[in-house]
Scaffold this active site. Structure first.
Site, PDB file in Angstrom:
ATOM      1  N   HIS B 465      12.405  13.834   9.165  1.00  0.00           N
ATOM      2  CA  HIS B 465      11.674  12.881   8.310  1.00  0.00           C
ATOM      3  C   HIS B 465      12.324  12.666   6.950  1.00  0.00           C
ATOM      4  O   HIS B 465      11.909  11.786   6.195  1.00  0.00           O
ATOM      5  CB  HIS B 465      10.224  13.333   8.115  1.00  0.00           C
ATOM      6  CG  HIS B 465       9.242  12.203   8.096  1.00  0.00           C
ATOM      7  ND1 HIS B 465       9.593  10.924   7.718  1.00  0.00           N
ATOM      8  CD2 HIS B 465       7.927  12.166   8.407  1.00  0.00           C
ATOM      9  CE1 HIS B 465       8.544  10.149   7.802  1.00  0.00           C
ATOM     10  NE2 HIS B 465       7.509  10.859   8.212  1.00  0.00           N
ATOM     11  N   ASP B 469      12.329   7.337   9.365  1.00  0.00           N
ATOM     12  CA  ASP B 469      10.900   7.084   9.217  1.00  0.00           C
ATOM     13  C   ASP B 469      10.280   6.749  10.561  1.00  0.00           C
ATOM     14  O   ASP B 469      10.962   6.460  11.534  1.00  0.00           O
ATOM     15  CB  ASP B 469      10.631   5.996   8.175  1.00  0.00           C
ATOM     16  CG  ASP B 469      11.366   4.705   8.519  1.00  0.00           C
ATOM     17  OD1 ASP B 469      11.778   4.012   7.578  1.00  0.00           O
ATOM     18  OD2 ASP B 469      11.533   4.404   9.725  1.00  0.00           O
TER      19      ASP B 469
END
Lengths: 373, 495
Positions: B465, B469
């Site tokens: 992350h 995304d």
């Protein structure tokens, strides 16, 4: 007792052992001749274990005949790295087994017959067994010049070894087994029994290399079946039992309860490699990296088949010392085995700085270290 | 030689008897006589109490005595052997018939077993030293000194595993008893043929021996440590019983603790597993997020059925993985950030040109992840062929460093073992991974609102992350899914 014909050749052993019925089964109480239908070395070694642990041999003796698919069998206290070429064996699917008896390394294939003589510990007498084999061979082919040596080998024409011996003594039972070269693949034999590994220092039992010959070379009309039958006949004559060979299936757990576990144990890494007596390898090797030749030194101590001490000396600054230390540190405790080392080295690369040059040097080093295994 | 041993033993014992204060390790609280009614509660060897002993043996019971165990005759006139392996070390406790060491002499390997129960106090030789027949091999501290154990005694009992019950023929009468029970009987000079067996098939149990002993000695024996399952009192019976027979006592079950003799085993984490510890520790420093979806593979299943024989003709086994791998590579062409790598402090991203897609495999070693190199320029058939090669090497434990390094993206087909959804852990230095569940036949609705049989597989993605995304992962997954649900669309984008 009516014996169905299907059972004639494959008696359940406990009938043979327990029932003292009339007829030929009576003699089963004094002696038995068994022959394995399997050519799997682990199954056959498991049969030896089973008989050693479970049969009452106080007043009975057993002869066991068996042959294996291509395998190298090392003695109980030997070092496989010292005795055979593991690389060729892995490539050609030749198995490695460690037996429970002492002695040296042998190459088995279907042209090599194994005889195991089971007796009580008191009746353990290797020379008598070998003389029996010699008599059987002479009876089969009187012109064969075979004799036993005081090292319990059998020689053909006084020069060529056709049989080697090993033995195992337990608390109450003993067995003596020997090989007999009939028509084994001599080319395979000599290539796998030569160790390529250098710099090994070990107290393991060494093998004595010898010139070998097949009986088949002396007399092409001889087959393994004829030789096995001749030895069985001589055994039957000596022990005054019926010349009847009972075929056995080593995979049958009902006849040999518990044999599956023995089979599994003989195949574990801990038994085959882990039982190697402590040894060390001190050697150097050359690596070719981008047109330049580099020399590296390695000192590895192996105990129970695992690396106890690991020192790698590389040309200065060729590889960051931290990386070299990381490799040494992680090899300690690891199995002395190429697949384990590859897995370990590749996994460690994931957390090293991602640099093509470093990665290729590391891979080169690891591959070279693996050639020692 | 038996005679000599007897004399030797008697001399030793006499000396022992005279020098009681020297050899006693624990003070003897009471001298026991034949058929004594008292058994010391401190004495664990109460069961070994024999009713046929002479006075010196009674005092030997509660005190350990060091016995020199000599290397016995091996046969063939052998006088010396080499010690090759010790199975025990000083301080270990051994039982009779346990293996002590392995010695070798001239191609014969001999297992030396203990003649006594006790504790090893001294090893006389180191490994590879020469040991002599007739000289001491080990010192054993033993509780009960038996009558001179000649080589002949108890020969009928071969060393068998404790699970097996041995049959022993005594005077033509077969008696069933485990080796432990047999040993107990022997130590107390009890003939098994005189004991009534209460087990299955008239098997003699430990309780039977104890009962026999109790009758002989009139002693109160401590309760057996064997676990017993006490059936609960049926409730229906207690109420009427209370009403009818107030005088009758309801037997109160004595709850005996259930004894489990297993032991914990601790071993060091070494080798490959140690390396995995390091890798996984580093992996979990990456902030993972997950994204899951379901793929309808009905069309792909059909396509594979058609193509399987074609591949077979060329000598290659075609599974679903080559399709999953190729579709992933096509997707990575549109979303190259999923095929990237970040440096240690996440300061630089490297977009990898090659799609080296790793395939997680379960081998003898554990988790192995070889990768197929340059999938972006490989056909599905070439991928299948390469997978075959890697699988064969993997199961033989012969994968090379080149096969195991350089991966940029990984797929884990855990569905071959089972499961639907997973939460895979990213393998550094990669930034994404996908876990594929098993293909299940499930009912789904088609465009006309009709229920049909669909081949459904679940995919679970995990991504880093810090640089990826959710939207990117979702779009990649949708593209990958569309290729697999409509295999024909792959043709348009195949390079």
């Amino acid at each position: 007792m009516v014996i169905p014909s299907s059972l004639k050749n494959c008696f359940r052993l406990f009938y043979v052992l327990k029932i003292s019925a009339a007829g030929f089964k009576y003699t089963a109480n004094r002696g038995l001749i068994l022959q394995s239908i399997s050519s799997d070395v682990f199954q056959n070694l498991a049969v030896e274990d089973w008989i050693h642990d479970n049969m009452n041999l106080e007043n009975r003796q057993v002869l066991f005949l068996w042959r294996n698919s291509p395998t190298v069998v090392i003695g109980r206290h030997q070092n496989p790295w010292q005795e055979c070429n593991l690389k060729i064996m892995r490539k050609n699917n030749i198995k490695l087994a460690r037996r429970r008896s002492g002695g040296g390394t042998v190459y088995h294939d279907l042209g090599n017959i194994n005889f195991t003589f089971f007796t009580s510990k008191k009746k353990y007498e290797r020379m008598e067994n070998l003389k029996l084999v010699v008599r059987a061979l002479k009876g089969l082919r009187p012109q064969l010049h075979v004799c036993a040596t005081d090292r319990y080998d059998l020689l053909l024409d006084g020069n060529f070894k056709i049989s080697g011996t090993a033995a195992k003594l337990g608390r109450t039972v003993a067995y003596h087994h020997c090989t007999l070269l009939c028509s084994a693949d001599k080319i395979n034999l000599s290539s796998v029994l030569k160790s390529p590994y250098k710099g090994i220092k070990s107290n393991a039992t060494p093998s004595m290399p010898a010139l070998v010959k097949n009986l088949f070379e002396e007399d092409p009309t001889l087959t393994c079946e004829m030789v096995m039958d001749a030895v069985a006949a001589e055994y039957a004559r000596c022990h005054q039992i019926d010349h009847h060979i009972t075929l056995i299936n080593p995979a049958d757990e009902t006849v040999f309860p518990g044999i599956h576990n023995k089979n599994k144990e003989l195949q574990t890494w801990e038994w085959i490699y882990g039982k190697t007596p402590k040894f060390s390898i001190s050697t150097c090797f050359n690596m070719m990296y981008e047109q330049s030749l580099l020399e590296a030194e390695v000192d590895i101590h192996v105990k129970h088949g695992r690396i106890e001490v690991c020192n790698i000396v590389l040309p200065e600054q060729w590889l960051p010392p931290a990386m070299c230390n990381e490799l040494e540190k992680n090899l300690i405790g690891s199995k002395f085995c190429p697949s384990e080392t590859t897995a370990l080295a590749s996994t460690l690369l994931r957390i090293c700085p991602q640099n093509y040059e470093l990665h290729s040097k590391w891979s080169l080093l690891c591959e070279n270290v693996m050639t020692l295994m | 030689s038996v005679k000599i041993n007897t004399l030797h033993c008697t001399c030793k014992l006499t000396i022992f008897f005279l020098q009681i204060c020297v050899h006693h390790i624990r003070p003897c609280s009471s001298v026991r006589f034949i058929k004594s009614k008292y058994i010391s509660i401190f004495d664990k060897s109460a069961f070994k109490f024999s009713h046929q002993h002479t006075s010196f043996r009674t005092s030997a019971i509660s005190n350990g005595q060091i016995v020199q165990f000599k290397l016995s005759d091996i046969g063939e006139g052998i006088t010396e052997v080499t010690v090759k392996e010790w199975y025990v070390k000083e301080g270990d406790s051994v039982s009779q018939f346990d293996s002590i060491c392995e010695v070798q002499s001239d191609k014969a390997s001999v297992t030396i077993t203990s003649r006594y129960d006790g504790i090893i106090r001294k090893l006389y030789y180191n490994l590879d030293e020469i040991a002599y027949v007739g000289k001491p091999l080990v010192d054993i501290e033993t509780d009960a000194l038996k009558d001179v154990a000649s080589e002949e005694d108890v020969v009928e009992t071969p060393a068998v595993s404790h699970e097996e019950h041995t049959h022993q023929e005594i005077k033509g009468h077969k008696t069933l008893a485990t080796p432990a029970v047999r040993r107990l009987a022997m130590e107390n000079n009890i003939k098994l043929s005189e004991v009534v067996g209460t087990g299955k098939d008239n098997r003699i149990l430990k309780e039977d021996i104890l009962n026999y002993l109790a009758k002989q000695t009139g002693a109160i024996l401590p309760p057996s440590p064997k676990p017993e399952i006490i059936p609960p009192l049926p409730k229906s019976e207690t109420v009427p019983a209370a009403a009818k027979d107030r005088g009758t006592k309801i037997p109160i079950p004595i709850s005996k603790p259930i004894v489990f003799a297993g032991k914990d085993k601790t071993e060091a984490v070494t080798g490959f597993h140690k390396a995995m510890v390091k890798t996984m520790t580093a992996a979990l420093k990456i902030p993972h997020f997950g994204y899951c979806d379901e793929i309808d593979l009905t069309q792909l299943v059909q396509l594979r059925e058609e193509l399987k024989p074609l591949a077979q003709v060329r000598g290659v086994k075609l599974s679903f993985m080559p399709f999953f791998i190729k579709a992933a590579s096509l997707g990575l062409l549109h979303y190259p950030i999923l095929n990237a790598s970040v440096d240690e402090n996440c300061q630089n991203i490297t977009y990898k040109a090659s799609h080296n897609i790793g395939v997680a495999m379960d081998t003898e070693q554990g988790l192995t992840v070889p990768n197929v190199k340059n999938v972006q320029v490989c056909s599905v058939f070439e991928i299948a062929s390469e997978l075959n090669r890697l699988l064969t090497l993997g199961s033989a434990g012969q994968l090379g460093t080149n096969d195991l390094t350089g991966g940029t993206f990984t797929l884990s087909n855990i569905g071959t073992i089972g499961g639907t959804y997973a939460k895979p852990v990213i393998l550094p230095p990669e930034v994404a991974i996908g876990a594929l569940g098993k293909i299940q036949v499930l009912p789904r609705f088609n465009g006309n609102g009709e229920v049909f049989k669909a081949q459904i597989m679940n995919v679970s993605w995990s991504a880093d992350h810090r640089i990826i995304d959710g939207a990117t992962m979702a779009r990649f997954s949708n593209l990958w899914k569309s290729y697999l649900e409509n295999p024909a669309s792959m043709l348009l984008d195949l390079k």
